[in-house]
Design a protein around this motif. Structure first.
Motif, PDB file in Angstrom:
ATOM      1  N   PHE A 231       0.828  -1.204   0.000  1.00 30.15           N
ATOM      2  CA  PHE A 231       0.000   0.000   0.000  1.00 30.15           C
ATOM      3  C   PHE A 231       0.858   1.247   0.000  1.00 30.15           C
ATOM      4  N   THR A 232       0.247   2.336  -0.422  1.00 31.99           N
ATOM      5  CA  THR A 232       0.873   3.654  -0.408  1.00 31.99           C
ATOM      6  C   THR A 232      -0.066   4.589   0.331  1.00 31.99           C
ATOM      7  N   LEU A 233       0.500   5.434   1.164  1.00 34.05           N
ATOM      8  CA  LEU A 233      -0.275   6.418   1.911  1.00 34.05           C
ATOM      9  C   LEU A 233       0.382   7.775   1.744  1.00 34.05           C
ATOM     10  N   SER A 234      -0.401   8.758   1.278  1.00 31.71           N
ATOM     11  CA  SER A 234       0.084  10.132   1.100  1.00 31.71           C
ATOM     12  C   SER A 234      -0.813  11.077   1.872  1.00 31.71           C
ATOM     13  N   TRP A 235      -0.208  12.005   2.610  1.00 34.35           N
ATOM     14  CA  TRP A 235      -0.989  12.957   3.395  1.00 34.35           C
ATOM     15  C   TRP A 235      -0.240  14.270   3.560  1.00 34.35           C
ATOM     16  N   ARG A 236      -0.983  15.279   3.945  1.00 32.42           N
ATOM     17  CA  ARG A 236      -0.432  16.606   4.234  1.00 32.42           C
ATOM     18  C   ARG A 236      -0.159  16.656   5.733  1.00 32.42           C
ATOM     19  N   PRO A 237       1.109  16.783   6.155  1.00 29.62           N
ATOM     20  CA  PRO A 237       1.409  16.830   7.587  1.00 29.62           C
ATOM     21  C   PRO A 237       0.680  17.968   8.287  1.00 29.62           C
ATOM     22  N   ALA A 238       0.327  17.740   9.540  1.00 28.15           N
ATOM     23  CA  ALA A 238      -0.420  18.729  10.322  1.00 28.15           C
ATOM     24  C   ALA A 238       0.370  20.020  10.496  1.00 28.15           C
ATOM     25  N   LEU A 239       1.621  19.907  10.803  1.00 30.58           N
ATOM     26  CA  LEU A 239       2.463  21.090  11.001  1.00 30.58           C
ATOM     27  C   LEU A 239       3.423  21.205   9.831  1.00 30.58           C
ATOM     28  N   GLU A 240       2.878  21.585   8.695  1.00 29.32           N
ATOM     29  CA  GLU A 240       3.659  21.656   7.467  1.00 29.32           C
ATOM     30  C   GLU A 240       4.713  22.748   7.564  1.00 29.32           C
ATOM     31  N   LYS A 241       5.989  22.357   7.419  1.00 27.27           N
ATOM     32  CA  LYS A 241       7.080  23.318   7.484  1.00 27.27           C
ATOM     33  C   LYS A 241       7.651  23.618   6.107  1.00 27.27           C
ATOM     34  N   ALA A 242       7.505  22.655   5.206  1.00 27.99           N
ATOM     35  CA  ALA A 242       8.030  22.860   3.856  1.00 27.99           C
ATOM     36  C   ALA A 242       7.081  23.738   3.055  1.00 27.99           C
ATOM     37  N   ALA A 243       7.604  24.351   2.024  1.00 22.59           N
ATOM     38  CA  ALA A 243       6.768  25.172   1.155  1.00 22.59           C
ATOM     39  C   ALA A 243       5.768  24.278   0.438  1.00 22.59           C
ATOM     40  N   ALA A 244       4.513  24.562   0.607  1.00 22.45           N
ATOM     41  CA  ALA A 244       3.462  23.742   0.003  1.00 22.45           C
ATOM     42  C   ALA A 244       3.252  24.149  -1.452  1.00 22.45           C
ATOM     43  N   ASP A 245       2.919  23.175  -2.278  1.00 25.04           N
ATOM     44  CA  ASP A 245       2.558  23.457  -3.658  1.00 25.04           C
ATOM     45  C   ASP A 245       1.130  22.977  -3.886  1.00 25.04           C
ATOM     46  N   ASP A 246       0.685  22.946  -5.123  1.00 21.21           N
ATOM     47  CA  ASP A 246      -0.694  22.546  -5.423  1.00 21.21           C
ATOM     48  C   ASP A 246      -1.004  21.130  -4.959  1.00 21.21           C
ATOM     49  N   ALA A 247      -0.007  20.224  -5.032  1.00 19.31           N
ATOM     50  CA  ALA A 247      -0.233  18.841  -4.604  1.00 19.31           C
ATOM     51  C   ALA A 247      -0.553  18.800  -3.117  1.00 19.31           C
ATOM     52  N   ALA A 248       0.141  19.607  -2.321  1.00 16.38           N
ATOM     53  CA  ALA A 248      -0.113  19.625  -0.874  1.00 16.38           C
ATOM     54  C   ALA A 248      -1.494  20.182  -0.572  1.00 16.38           C
TER      55      ALA A 248
ATOM     56  N   SER B 227      -4.199  19.858  -2.288  1.00 16.33           N
ATOM     57  CA  SER B 227      -5.254  18.893  -2.606  1.00 16.33           C
ATOM     58  C   SER B 227      -5.076  17.561  -1.872  1.00 16.33           C
ATOM     59  N   THR B 228      -4.005  17.415  -1.097  1.00 14.39           N
ATOM     60  CA  THR B 228      -3.746  16.180  -0.364  1.00 14.39           C
ATOM     61  C   THR B 228      -4.438  16.241   0.995  1.00 14.39           C
ATOM     62  N   PRO B 229      -5.119  15.160   1.397  1.00 19.52           N
ATOM     63  CA  PRO B 229      -5.842  15.174   2.671  1.00 19.52           C
ATOM     64  C   PRO B 229      -4.906  15.100   3.876  1.00 19.52           C
ATOM     65  N   ASP B 230      -5.444  15.437   5.048  1.00 22.00           N
ATOM     66  CA  ASP B 230      -4.678  15.269   6.278  1.00 22.00           C
ATOM     67  C   ASP B 230      -4.549  13.775   6.576  1.00 22.00           C
TER      68      ASP B 230
END
Length: 139
Positions: free
Chosen positions: A83-100, A102-105
């Motif tokens: 399986f693969t799991l992709s998510w937006r971290p709660a405390l995002e420190k990196a510069a977010a782009d469009d993918a971030a 639209s990515t769920p928590d």
């Protein structure tokens, strides 16, 4: 051991969406048979983990770290899965782009992508208690 808040990893409504852990052609050639592999990474503000031929319990430390609480396996899943799991971290420190954007928590991603969920609960958690500490004496 103390009774503290934790999360239980359980099947979500609609059922589990994990693929049986069949041999993966991308696996390293020197990997022992039946050991499985995983990789983690972050790109553009999106955290991603890929698992191949591993039990669900291998995901628990990653979930515990990200959720900030111990995660215990109550899924009843005993096999090995891909399986693969992709998510937006709660405390995002990196510069977010469009993918971030639209990515769920993490909690939503687990339900949508794996068919599992994290339920708040309480349970016994090992705790380290330091009663006394001193600086070392000078030599």
């Amino acid at each position: 051991t103390r009774e503290l808040p934790e999360y239980a990893l359980t099947p979500a409504k609609g059922g589990v969406k994990l693929e049986d852990g069949k041999p993966d052609p991308r696996a390293p050639r020197d990997m022992k048979p039946n050991t499985g592999w995983f990789s983690t990474g972050m790109s553009g503000g999106v955290e991603k983990v890929e698992f191949s031929g591993v039990p669900v319990i291998r995901l628990l430390p990653i979930l515990s770290n990200e959720a900030g609480r111990t995660v215990v396996d109550k899924s009843g899943l005993t096999g090995k899965y891909n399986f693969t799991l992709s998510w937006r971290p709660a405390l995002e420190k990196a510069a977010a782009d469009d993918a971030a954007d639209s990515t769920p928590d993490l909690f939503t991603a687990i339900q949508e992508q794996l068919g599992l969920k994290l339920e708040p609960t309480k349970g016994p958690v090992e705790v380290l208690v330091i009663d006394h500490i001193e600086r070392p004496a000078e030599n």
